[in-house]
Write a protein that holds these residues in place. Structure first.
Motif, PDB file in Angstrom:
ATOM      1  N   ILE A 269      17.266  -0.966  -5.282  1.00  0.00           N
ATOM      2  CA  ILE A 269      17.928   0.593  -5.792  1.00  0.00           C
ATOM      3  C   ILE A 269      18.844   0.178  -4.326  1.00  0.00           C
ATOM      4  CG2 ILE A 269      18.378   2.299  -6.423  1.00  0.00           C
ATOM      5  CD1 ILE A 269      16.354   1.604  -7.936  1.00  0.00           C
ATOM      6  N   TYR A 270      20.078  -0.632  -4.902  1.00  0.00           N
ATOM      7  CA  TYR A 270      21.375  -1.006  -4.174  1.00  0.00           C
ATOM      8  C   TYR A 270      21.765   0.341  -3.389  1.00  0.00           C
ATOM      9  CZ  TYR A 270      20.442  -5.736  -4.941  1.00  0.00           C
ATOM     10  OH  TYR A 270      19.981  -7.552  -5.691  1.00  0.00           O
ATOM     11  N   GLY A 271      21.682   0.522  -2.341  1.00  0.00           N
ATOM     12  CA  GLY A 271      22.389   1.450  -1.573  1.00  0.00           C
ATOM     13  C   GLY A 271      21.121   2.119  -0.684  1.00  0.00           C
ATOM     14  N   PHE A 272      20.083   2.423  -1.581  1.00  0.00           N
ATOM     15  CA  PHE A 272      19.429   3.708  -1.451  1.00  0.00           C
ATOM     16  C   PHE A 272      17.947   2.761  -0.812  1.00  0.00           C
ATOM     17  CE2 PHE A 272      22.073   4.972  -4.261  1.00  0.00           C
ATOM     18  CZ  PHE A 272      22.424   6.098  -4.106  1.00  0.00           C
ATOM     19  N   GLY A 273      17.244   2.291  -1.225  1.00  0.00           N
ATOM     20  CA  GLY A 273      15.838   1.803  -1.208  1.00  0.00           C
ATOM     21  C   GLY A 273      15.377   0.775  -1.703  1.00  0.00           C
TER      22      GLY A 273
ATOM     23  N   HIS B 276       0.762  -1.390   0.213  1.00  0.00           N
ATOM     24  CA  HIS B 276       0.088   0.414  -0.047  1.00  0.00           C
ATOM     25  C   HIS B 276       0.867   1.511  -0.449  1.00  0.00           C
ATOM     26  CE1 HIS B 276      -2.482   3.065   1.627  1.00  0.00           C
ATOM     27  NE2 HIS B 276      -3.635   2.546   1.072  1.00  0.00           N
ATOM     28  N   TYR B 277       1.498   1.354   0.887  1.00  0.00           N
ATOM     29  CA  TYR B 277       2.707   2.462   0.859  1.00  0.00           C
ATOM     30  C   TYR B 277       3.521   2.534  -0.720  1.00  0.00           C
ATOM     31  CZ  TYR B 277       6.369   5.480   2.696  1.00  0.00           C
ATOM     32  OH  TYR B 277       7.422   6.627   3.250  1.00  0.00           O
ATOM     33  N   LEU B 278       4.193   1.716  -1.557  1.00  0.00           N
ATOM     34  CA  LEU B 278       4.810   1.735  -2.515  1.00  0.00           C
ATOM     35  C   LEU B 278       3.710   2.334  -3.341  1.00  0.00           C
ATOM     36  CD1 LEU B 278       7.158  -1.175  -2.168  1.00  0.00           C
ATOM     37  CD2 LEU B 278       8.114   1.332  -1.866  1.00  0.00           C
ATOM     38  N   VAL B 279       2.706   1.305  -3.265  1.00  0.00           N
ATOM     39  CA  VAL B 279       1.749   2.115  -4.314  1.00  0.00           C
ATOM     40  C   VAL B 279       1.352   2.994  -5.047  1.00  0.00           C
ATOM     41  CG1 VAL B 279      -0.614   1.604  -5.343  1.00  0.00           C
ATOM     42  CG2 VAL B 279       0.689  -0.775  -5.068  1.00  0.00           C
ATOM     43  N   ASN B 280       0.739   3.592  -3.487  1.00  0.00           N
ATOM     44  CA  ASN B 280       0.973   5.364  -3.520  1.00  0.00           C
ATOM     45  C   ASN B 280       2.196   6.288  -3.542  1.00  0.00           C
ATOM     46  OD1 ASN B 280      -1.810   5.161  -2.429  1.00  0.00           O
ATOM     47  ND2 ASN B 280      -1.254   4.874  -0.549  1.00  0.00           N
ATOM     48  N   ARG B 281       3.202   5.885  -3.948  1.00  0.00           N
ATOM     49  CA  ARG B 281       3.883   5.500  -4.107  1.00  0.00           C
ATOM     50  C   ARG B 281       5.285   5.537  -5.755  1.00  0.00           C
ATOM     51  NH1 ARG B 281       2.733   6.442   1.086  1.00  0.00           N
ATOM     52  NH2 ARG B 281       3.283   7.767   1.735  1.00  0.00           N
ATOM     53  N   ALA B 282       4.283   4.916  -6.089  1.00  0.00           N
ATOM     54  CA  ALA B 282       4.656   4.386  -7.691  1.00  0.00           C
ATOM     55  C   ALA B 282       5.426   5.375  -8.558  1.00  0.00           C
ATOM     56  CB  ALA B 282       4.056   4.238  -7.889  1.00  0.00           C
ATOM     57  N   ASN B 283       6.672   4.442  -8.967  1.00  0.00           N
ATOM     58  CA  ASN B 283       7.924   5.369  -9.890  1.00  0.00           C
ATOM     59  C   ASN B 283       8.663   6.139  -9.036  1.00  0.00           C
ATOM     60  OD1 ASN B 283       7.060   4.040 -12.358  1.00  0.00           O
ATOM     61  ND2 ASN B 283       5.192   4.659 -11.829  1.00  0.00           N
ATOM     62  N   ARG B 284       8.097   5.598  -7.374  1.00  0.00           N
ATOM     63  CA  ARG B 284       9.352   6.844  -6.860  1.00  0.00           C
ATOM     64  C   ARG B 284      10.744   5.834  -6.089  1.00  0.00           C
ATOM     65  NH1 ARG B 284       5.704  10.611  -3.327  1.00  0.00           N
ATOM     66  NH2 ARG B 284       6.770  10.436  -2.093  1.00  0.00           N
ATOM     67  N   LEU B 285      11.746   6.640  -5.920  1.00  0.00           N
ATOM     68  CA  LEU B 285      12.660   5.980  -4.848  1.00  0.00           C
ATOM     69  C   LEU B 285      12.544   6.580  -3.782  1.00  0.00           C
ATOM     70  CD1 LEU B 285      14.980   3.896  -4.359  1.00  0.00           C
ATOM     71  CD2 LEU B 285      16.346   6.894  -5.115  1.00  0.00           C
TER      72      LEU B 285
END
Length: 225
Positions: free
Chosen positions: A215-219, A159-168
């Motif tokens: 995204i290795y080293g970031f998230g 749910h958290y990621l879908v609300n911020r889709a395509n964002r690192l």
């Protein structure tokens, strides 16, 4: 979804927190202006419940500073001061709604859902990304119309990621959003890795056309594939 409750009345604050936690929200609190100010400009929240009459300051000043810094928040003012001037001032400063005390908890929950629908779901009851549909009111997830069984944290991560889709999304930010601000005291993020591994497997098995990319080293970033 993470909510910050800014309320100086301890009894009311506890009642609100318990009711929101039953609805499966991650809830943080601030009993005064100083604590609220610190949290608002360090952590990220999906919704803020703001009492404007605080013992050490006026909540409208928090709204004013948020506006000045360009930090758009989903704010619902909850206040015993039910004056037209306060309503107008709060709304002009960027508040999304105004709820006068006393109020029914069911109405508060409805107002929160309404604000979130407007700002994260394009006014829709459900959230769609690729062939995945999330039903926030029932915590159900479907892939191509078929239910998939997710654990609570797996659902909250999706749910958290879908609300911020395509964002690192940084690992720390994701952890705070799903587990709360106290997570910044954790020694490592092994608990996140395990949940994401299980979530990825379930999405792939169900035929989802979205992927949680590392995204290795970031998230992480949620993308369509």
């Amino acid at each position: 979804m993470k909510i910050l409750v800014i309320e100086d009345n301890a009894d009311l604050r506890d009642i609100i927190v318990r009711s929101l936690e039953k609805e499966r929200y991650v809830v943080e609190t601030a009993p005064d202006y100083a604590t609220a100010h610190t949290k608002l400009f360090i952590y990220e929240y999906d919704c803020i419940l703001l009492d404007i009459m605080l013992p050490d300051g006026n909540g409208l000043n928090l709204m004013r500073e948020l506006a000045e810094r360009g930090k758009r928040k989903n704010v619902i003012i909850i206040s015993a001061k039910d004056s037209i001037d306060d309503k107008v001032a709060g709304l002009e400063l960027g508040a999304d709604d105004y709820l006068a005390k006393p109020f029914h908890l069911a109405e508060l929950h409805a107002r929160i859902r309404s604000v979130m629908r407007r700002h994260t779901q394009n006014g829709e009851n459900n959230i769609k990304f690729g062939n995945v549909t999330i039903h926030p009111d029932t915590f159900k997830v479907e892939v191509n119309g078929q239910d998939i069984d997710l654990g609570r944290k797996e659902y909250e991560i999706l749910h958290y990621l879908v609300n911020r889709a395509n964002r690192l999304i940084e690992k720390q930010t994701l952890a705070e959003g799903v587990w709360g601000d106290d997570i910044d005291q954790a020694d490592n993020f092994d608990f996140i890795y395990a949940q994401i591994k299980n979530l990825r497997k379930k999405l792939k098995t169900a035929g989802a056309d979205i992927e949680i990319k590392t995204i290795y080293g970031f998230g992480y970033k949620l993308i369509k594939v």
